[in-house]
Design a protein around this motif. Structure first.
Motif: not given
Lengths: 413, 369
Positions: A92, A94-95, A98, A343, A345-348, A379-380
């Motif tokens: 993604x 966004x990732x 980031x 978290x 990098x945004x992933x739980x 789901x990333x």
């Protein structure tokens, strides 16, 4: 001068300029088997200290023009090469953005290992748990890139970083995907059980023997009591003595040359274990408990992750000594409360166990057959579909028929 | 990508429903059921469960009128700011009381079976300190903890219950349905005792992206709870008979204590079950505690709920230490659950829904689920 330092000088007739070509070579460690993540089945190449070798090792596994390697330099004095690797249409944006953003905030004079980077860009540097996976294996990096993760390669170190990392992924070994799925699943489950054991065994022993001996059968209580007879310390002190000894042995063994390392084993195992029991400082059951813990903790594949477990083990020992089983469960709940907050990098951190989609559970504690994992997990990834299940084709168009028995064959003729 | 939304998924909502309703009361509930419902307690339990599912649907309907808003926010629209805030504050106080009760009840059970010599204060303090830590993480943390602990809690629990089935004497349940009318009327005032925590649904729906999708998870959650209570009461009454089950305070723990699995190296399972039962008390408290901190933050118009966790924790601690002993605690409990709970569980949401309907507030039709 240039020639003496290894460059090539090109003189062309009729021109006044000289071309100096940078052809310096330097001794580099060759590609060898990764020492921390050895496998029995699977590729045995590991990263090395040369950044370019490493990127080539990954590229060989992903011959996709969409594989991107963005290079940057970090370190005001060291100018260390850092490479961000991702597959453009899977990861993604966004990732990726980031990761770039976090890397660009680093301002330090030198980067000597990817561990520096890790500490700078982690979500929660105060946590015991690593939120970035470090690996020596190019195949692991490639697999992560195919899942839509981002890898960070750093010059001068054989450890690449993978983000985001989850709790689950630290229990996975590269080999899990190369051996057949049933043994892989069983081995994985064993690893999860081992992880749990390495956390709770000493705490459980302390809680049960000093607070709730009633839940054990009478014979077992008696044998424990008999074994503990003559031991002057309470179970906690006993556990701490042995655990500390074990941790010391481990620490001593890590840095010693292999030749002397064996001696540590003898000193630790025979002299301390045997002699401590005979001297009546610890009970033999405690030695067994610590041994089980030690073996379990070695079966956690990731080094920095098992360190987190080591420290939590001590916390649990104290809480069990303080409040028995109740304290132990509270300690575990505290750990859980911490983990659900983390978290990467945004992933739980605990995904896919939290906020899960059922299809992501296929590659967690179990490892289902490859042909069942049709989608990229977590789901990333942007491009979800990973493969098409053609398994049924194999059965349908079987060209090789089972050979009929010889006698029947003759009859037909 | 950076999924730091304060949202919960439908699955998490179902788990929240289950884990907030089922608490330490399970051990005691068999006693209550046997006392008032006699041998038909389990039928009454099932019936009450169904009624509560419809009650929960009313909660959802109320929330659907105000999508994207939580109860403390929209109640201020319905009743006006001042009255709404007072009401939210009252509910918070009630939940605090409820939590204190829960903590204390668990402490008494734990003292009896696990830690006879540890001071009550230490047990309570350790528990609520861990709870406060989780609650500081916000709704996401709470929902995730609940989600993960559900299988950890119930799989071993059911596994332990099964080997005791030969000890059951189901003839204790006979005759079915005799004099059921009086039993029902005697039982009804004690419904909040079993189903307290259902009012939390009202708060948690507000955290869903689409409250219309809450019907299914809430229904499943409550079906699980009802089924669980029914099973437990069948076991309790079946094992001891209605009369003897009334004599024990925690019949279920006695049942578990009597289970003997040959070949297992654990002799008394009640200690084990009780120590994993810490988890359910823990989840009951964090689900309620989060609501309290959240509501208070809405009353004071503060953006964060974090900072309220520690001060409010002290209140729980103080309240939990008030009853002198188990008998006084249960006297307390009877009073709270008979009168106070009924107001907060049944009266207020329904009145709020009526007022909202009369004043035509919020989105009227939201049947698009």
């Amino acid at each position: 001068m240039a020639i003496l330092t290894g460059d090539t000088v090109m003189l062309i007739d009729g021109t006044a300029n000289i071309i100096v070509i940078g052809t310096k070579g330097w001794p580099a460690r060759g590609i060898s088997e990764p020492t921390t993540e050895a496998v029995i089945r699977g590729p045995k190449e590991g990263f090395t200290e040369t950044y370019r070798f490493n990127s080539a090792l990954v590229r060989r596994r992903i011959r996709d023009p969409r594989l991107k390697l963005k290079q940057m330099q970090i370190g005001r004095r060291s100018f260390t090469d850092i490479g961000i690797m991702y597959i453009e249409d899977i990861a993604q944006p966004e990732l990726v953005a980031e990761v770039k953003r976090r890397l660009s905030t680093i301002d330090i004079d030198a980067i000597l290992d990817s561990g520096y980077i890790e500490e700078f860009i982690e979500d929660n540097p105060y946590s015991l748990f690593p939120q970035i996976k470090a690996t020596e294996r190019p195949d692991k990096v490639a697999a992560a890139l195919y899942q839509g993760k981002v890898a960070i390669l750093v010059d001068n170190t054989p450890f690449g970083l993978i983000v985001p990392a989850t709790f689950n992924s630290f229990f996975h070994a590269a080999e899990d995907h190369y051996i057949r799925w049933i043994p892989a699943t069983v081995l994985r489950m064993m690893r999860f059980i081992a992880g749990t054991l390495s956390l709770i065994t000493p705490a459980l022993y302390i809680a049960v023997t000093s607070y709730h001996p009633g839940i054990l059968p009478t014979e077992l209580v008696l044998s424990i009591a008999a074994a503990r007879e003559g031991v002057p310390f309470p179970a906690v002190i006993e556990a701490l003595i042995l655990e500390l000894t074990f941790e010391l042995l481990r620490e001593a063994g890590v840095r010693l040359p292999t030749l002397i390392g064996g001696v540590v084993g003898i000193v630790g195992g025979l002299v301390i274990g045997q002699a401590a029991v005979e001297a009546g400082i610890v009970s033999p059951i405690m030695v067994i408990i610590v041994a089980v813990t030690a073996i379990s903790s070695f079966s956690i594949p990731d080094y920095s992750f098992s360190n987190a477990f080591r420290l939590f083990r001590f916390m649990l020992i104290f809480s069990a000594a303080f409040l028995g089983l109740y304290g132990m469960i509270l300690g575990l709940l505290l750990m859980l409360g911490h983990l659900v907050r983390l978290k990467s990098f945004g992933t739980p951190y605990l995904s896919p166990f939290v906020s899960f989609t059922a299809s992501d559970l296929k590659d967690t504690i179990v490892r289902l057959p490859m042909f069942m994992m049709k989608n990229r997990p977590l789901g990333i990834a942007n491009d979800k579909v990973r493969m098409v299940n053609n398994r049924h084709e194999i059965k349908k168009g079987a060209n090789i028929k089972e050979k009929e028995k010889g006698e029947d064959h003759n009859d037909k003729e | 990508m950076i999924r730091n939304n304060d949202n919960i998924s439908p699955y998490q909502l179902a788990m929240l429903v289950i884990m907030s309703i089922i608490g330490v009361g399970v051990f005691n509930i068999v006693h209550v059921i046997a006392k008032f419902g006699g041998n038909d307690g389990w039928i009454i339990m099932t019936a009450m469960g169904i009624v509560h599912i419809f009650l929960a649907f009313l909660f959802i309907r109320l929330s659907c009128r105000f999508p994207g808003k939580t109860f403390p926010e929209y109640i201020q629209e319905i009743l006006g700011v001042v009255l709404g805030k007072i009401l939210v504050f009252a509910i918070s106080c009630y939940i605090l009381l409820n939590l204190a009760y829960e903590v204390r009840e668990f402490t008494e059970v734990a003292k009896m079976f696990l830690l006879p010599r540890t001071p009550t204060e230490v047990i309570i303090f350790a528990l609520i300190l861990v709870c406060a830590y989780v609650v500081r993480g916000g709704v996401e943390s709470v929902a995730r903890v609940v989600e993960i602990t559900f299988p950890i809690l119930f799989i071993p629990f059911f596994l332990v219950l099964i080997p005791g089935f030969p000890n059951l004497d189901l003839t204790n349940l006979l005759p079915v349905g005799s004099d059921i009318g009086t039993k029902f009327t005697r039982m009804i005032p004690h419904a909040p005792h079993a189903f307290r925590g259902i009012e939390y649904i009202l708060f948690y729906i507000g955290f869903m992206k689409r409250p219309q999708r809450a019907y299914k998870p809430v229904a499943w959650g409550l079906i699980f709870v009802t089924g669980f209570y029914t099973l437990v009461s069948v076991i309790g009454i079946g094992a001891f008979g209605a009369k003897s089950a009334t004599k024990a305070i925690w019949p279920l723990l006695l049942y578990i204590r009597n289970i003997n699995i040959p070949g297992l190296f654990i002799e008394r399972l009640d200690g084990v079950i009780l120590s994993i039962w810490v988890i359910t008390v823990f989840t009951t408290i964090i689900t309620g505690f989060f609501i309290v901190t959240y509501s208070i933050s809405k009353v004071i118009n503060s953006k964060e709920q974090k900072q309220f966790a520690l001060p409010l924790m002290m209140f729980i601690y103080y309240l939990a230490l008030q009853p002198a002993g188990l008998a006084e605690l249960y006297e307390w409990g009877d009073w709270i659950f008979k009168y106070v709970s009924s107001i907060f569980i049944y009266v207020i949401p329904i009145v709020a829904l009526l007022i909202a309907a009369i004043r035509r507030l919020g989105v009227k039709k939201s049947e698009d689920f």
